[in-house]
Design a protein around this motif. Structure first.
Motif, PDB file in Angstrom:
ATOM      1  N   PRO A 141      39.254  53.672  34.044  1.00 17.68           N
ATOM      2  CA  PRO A 141      38.718  54.044  32.725  1.00 17.68           C
ATOM      3  C   PRO A 141      39.636  55.036  32.024  1.00 17.68           C
ATOM      4  O   PRO A 141      40.102  56.000  32.624  1.00 17.68           O
ATOM      5  CB  PRO A 141      37.369  54.694  33.062  1.00 17.68           C
ATOM      6  CG  PRO A 141      37.019  54.214  34.426  1.00 17.68           C
ATOM      7  CD  PRO A 141      38.326  53.950  35.124  1.00 17.68           C
ATOM      8  N   GLY A 142      39.904  54.750  30.753  1.00 16.79           N
ATOM      9  CA  GLY A 142      40.731  55.645  29.950  1.00 16.79           C
ATOM     10  C   GLY A 142      42.222  55.511  30.185  1.00 16.79           C
ATOM     11  O   GLY A 142      43.016  56.138  29.497  1.00 16.79           O
ATOM     12  N   GLU A 143      42.617  54.698  31.156  1.00 13.32           N
ATOM     13  CA  GLU A 143      44.038  54.592  31.482  1.00 13.32           C
ATOM     14  C   GLU A 143      44.606  53.176  31.387  1.00 13.32           C
ATOM     15  O   GLU A 143      45.794  53.015  31.125  1.00 13.32           O
ATOM     16  CB  GLU A 143      44.293  55.124  32.894  1.00 13.32           C
ATOM     17  CG  GLU A 143      44.017  56.595  33.031  1.00 13.32           C
ATOM     18  CD  GLU A 143      44.380  57.128  34.398  1.00 13.32           C
ATOM     19  OE1 GLU A 143      45.183  56.493  35.097  1.00 13.32           O
ATOM     20  OE2 GLU A 143      43.836  58.180  34.761  1.00 13.32           O
ATOM     21  N   SER A 144      43.787  52.160  31.639  1.00 12.86           N
ATOM     22  CA  SER A 144      44.339  50.799  31.673  1.00 12.86           C
ATOM     23  C   SER A 144      43.270  49.761  31.371  1.00 12.86           C
ATOM     24  O   SER A 144      42.076  50.039  31.414  1.00 12.86           O
ATOM     25  CB  SER A 144      44.968  50.524  33.038  1.00 12.86           C
ATOM     26  OG  SER A 144      44.031  50.723  34.076  1.00 12.86           O
ATOM     27  N   PHE A 145      43.740  48.561  31.053  1.00 15.17           N
ATOM     28  CA  PHE A 145      42.865  47.398  30.885  1.00 15.17           C
ATOM     29  C   PHE A 145      43.626  46.174  31.369  1.00 15.17           C
ATOM     30  O   PHE A 145      44.850  46.200  31.512  1.00 15.17           O
ATOM     31  CB  PHE A 145      42.407  47.233  29.427  1.00 15.17           C
ATOM     32  CG  PHE A 145      43.513  46.937  28.446  1.00 15.17           C
ATOM     33  CD1 PHE A 145      44.292  47.956  27.930  1.00 15.17           C
ATOM     34  CD2 PHE A 145      43.764  45.641  28.043  1.00 15.17           C
ATOM     35  CE1 PHE A 145      45.309  47.695  27.015  1.00 15.17           C
ATOM     36  CE2 PHE A 145      44.768  45.360  27.123  1.00 15.17           C
ATOM     37  CZ  PHE A 145      45.546  46.396  26.611  1.00 15.17           C
ATOM     38  N   LEU A 146      42.888  45.107  31.650  1.00 15.75           N
ATOM     39  CA  LEU A 146      43.474  43.880  32.192  1.00 15.75           C
ATOM     40  C   LEU A 146      43.525  42.804  31.122  1.00 15.75           C
ATOM     41  O   LEU A 146      42.539  42.575  30.422  1.00 15.75           O
ATOM     42  CB  LEU A 146      42.645  43.401  33.391  1.00 15.75           C
ATOM     43  CG  LEU A 146      43.080  42.101  34.068  1.00 15.75           C
ATOM     44  CD1 LEU A 146      44.486  42.229  34.643  1.00 15.75           C
ATOM     45  CD2 LEU A 146      42.090  41.728  35.162  1.00 15.75           C
ATOM     46  N   HIS A 147      44.661  42.142  31.011  1.00 17.85           N
ATOM     47  CA  HIS A 147      44.862  41.038  30.076  1.00 17.85           C
ATOM     48  C   HIS A 147      45.148  39.782  30.888  1.00 17.85           C
ATOM     49  O   HIS A 147      46.204  39.657  31.492  1.00 17.85           O
ATOM     50  CB  HIS A 147      46.037  41.377  29.150  1.00 17.85           C
ATOM     51  CG  HIS A 147      46.454  40.267  28.250  1.00 17.85           C
ATOM     52  ND1 HIS A 147      47.598  40.335  27.505  1.00 17.85           N
ATOM     53  CD2 HIS A 147      45.905  39.063  27.954  1.00 17.85           C
ATOM     54  CE1 HIS A 147      47.743  39.225  26.805  1.00 17.85           C
ATOM     55  NE2 HIS A 147      46.721  38.425  27.074  1.00 17.85           N
ATOM     56  N   GLN A 148      44.196  38.860  30.898  1.00 14.47           N
ATOM     57  CA  GLN A 148      44.371  37.591  31.614  1.00 14.47           C
ATOM     58  C   GLN A 148      44.753  36.507  30.613  1.00 14.47           C
ATOM     59  O   GLN A 148      44.143  36.377  29.551  1.00 14.47           O
ATOM     60  CB  GLN A 148      43.072  37.180  32.319  1.00 14.47           C
ATOM     61  CG  GLN A 148      43.197  35.844  33.044  1.00 14.47           C
ATOM     62  CD  GLN A 148      41.875  35.315  33.567  1.00 14.47           C
ATOM     63  OE1 GLN A 148      40.810  35.733  33.120  1.00 14.47           O
ATOM     64  NE2 GLN A 148      41.942  34.409  34.512  1.00 14.47           N
ATOM     65  N   ILE A 149      45.751  35.710  30.974  1.00  9.88           N
ATOM     66  CA  ILE A 149      46.127  34.543  30.180  1.00  9.88           C
ATOM     67  C   ILE A 149      45.732  33.331  31.011  1.00  9.88           C
ATOM     68  O   ILE A 149      46.122  33.206  32.178  1.00  9.88           O
ATOM     69  CB  ILE A 149      47.645  34.515  29.893  1.00  9.88           C
ATOM     70  CG1 ILE A 149      48.067  35.824  29.232  1.00  9.88           C
ATOM     71  CG2 ILE A 149      47.991  33.321  29.007  1.00  9.88           C
ATOM     72  CD1 ILE A 149      49.585  36.007  29.174  1.00  9.88           C
ATOM     73  N   HIS A 150      44.927  32.453  30.406  1.00  9.72           N
ATOM     74  CA  HIS A 150      44.395  31.322  31.170  1.00  9.72           C
ATOM     75  C   HIS A 150      44.268  30.105  30.259  1.00  9.72           C
ATOM     76  O   HIS A 150      44.207  30.237  29.038  1.00  9.72           O
ATOM     77  CB  HIS A 150      43.040  31.713  31.755  1.00  9.72           C
ATOM     78  CG  HIS A 150      42.581  30.862  32.891  1.00  9.72           C
ATOM     79  ND1 HIS A 150      43.408  30.370  33.864  1.00  9.72           N
ATOM     80  CD2 HIS A 150      41.344  30.408  33.208  1.00  9.72           C
ATOM     81  CE1 HIS A 150      42.712  29.669  34.737  1.00  9.72           C
ATOM     82  NE2 HIS A 150      41.450  29.667  34.351  1.00  9.72           N
TER      83      HIS A 150
END
Length: 84
Positions: free
Chosen positions: A29-38
């Motif tokens: 939280p507050g530091e990163s997020f996930l980006h999935q390409i599908h």
């Protein structure tokens, strides 16, 4: 905020779901997020992450889906970064 990119277009089920669930363990939280390409909209993943308190946004570009997973408190920042 760090974007973790996970390209699952070349994998067959259930590998993409397993990869997303594993990678979500590294999202902070507050530091990163996930980006999935599908190549599909991963409904099974959406059902699995609800109890985890993770939110997501789906954007379709050409033939691919771009799914962004993040903690609710990070939504405004993620929306700004991905230009929704």
């Amino acid at each position: 905020m760090r974007e973790i990119v996970l390209d699952t277009r070349e994998f067959e089920p259930p590998a993409p779901m397993q990869m997303v669930l594993s990678e979500l363990q590294t999202v902070l939280p507050g530091e990163s997020f996930l980006h999935q390409i599908h190549r599909l909209e991963p409904q099974m993943v959406f059902n699995r992450i609800k109890p985890m308190g993770i939110e997501y946004i789906v954007k379709k570009r050409d033939s691919d889906y771009h799914i962004y997973y993040f903690y609710p408190e990070d939504k405004a920042k993620v929306v700004e970064l991905i230009d929704v």
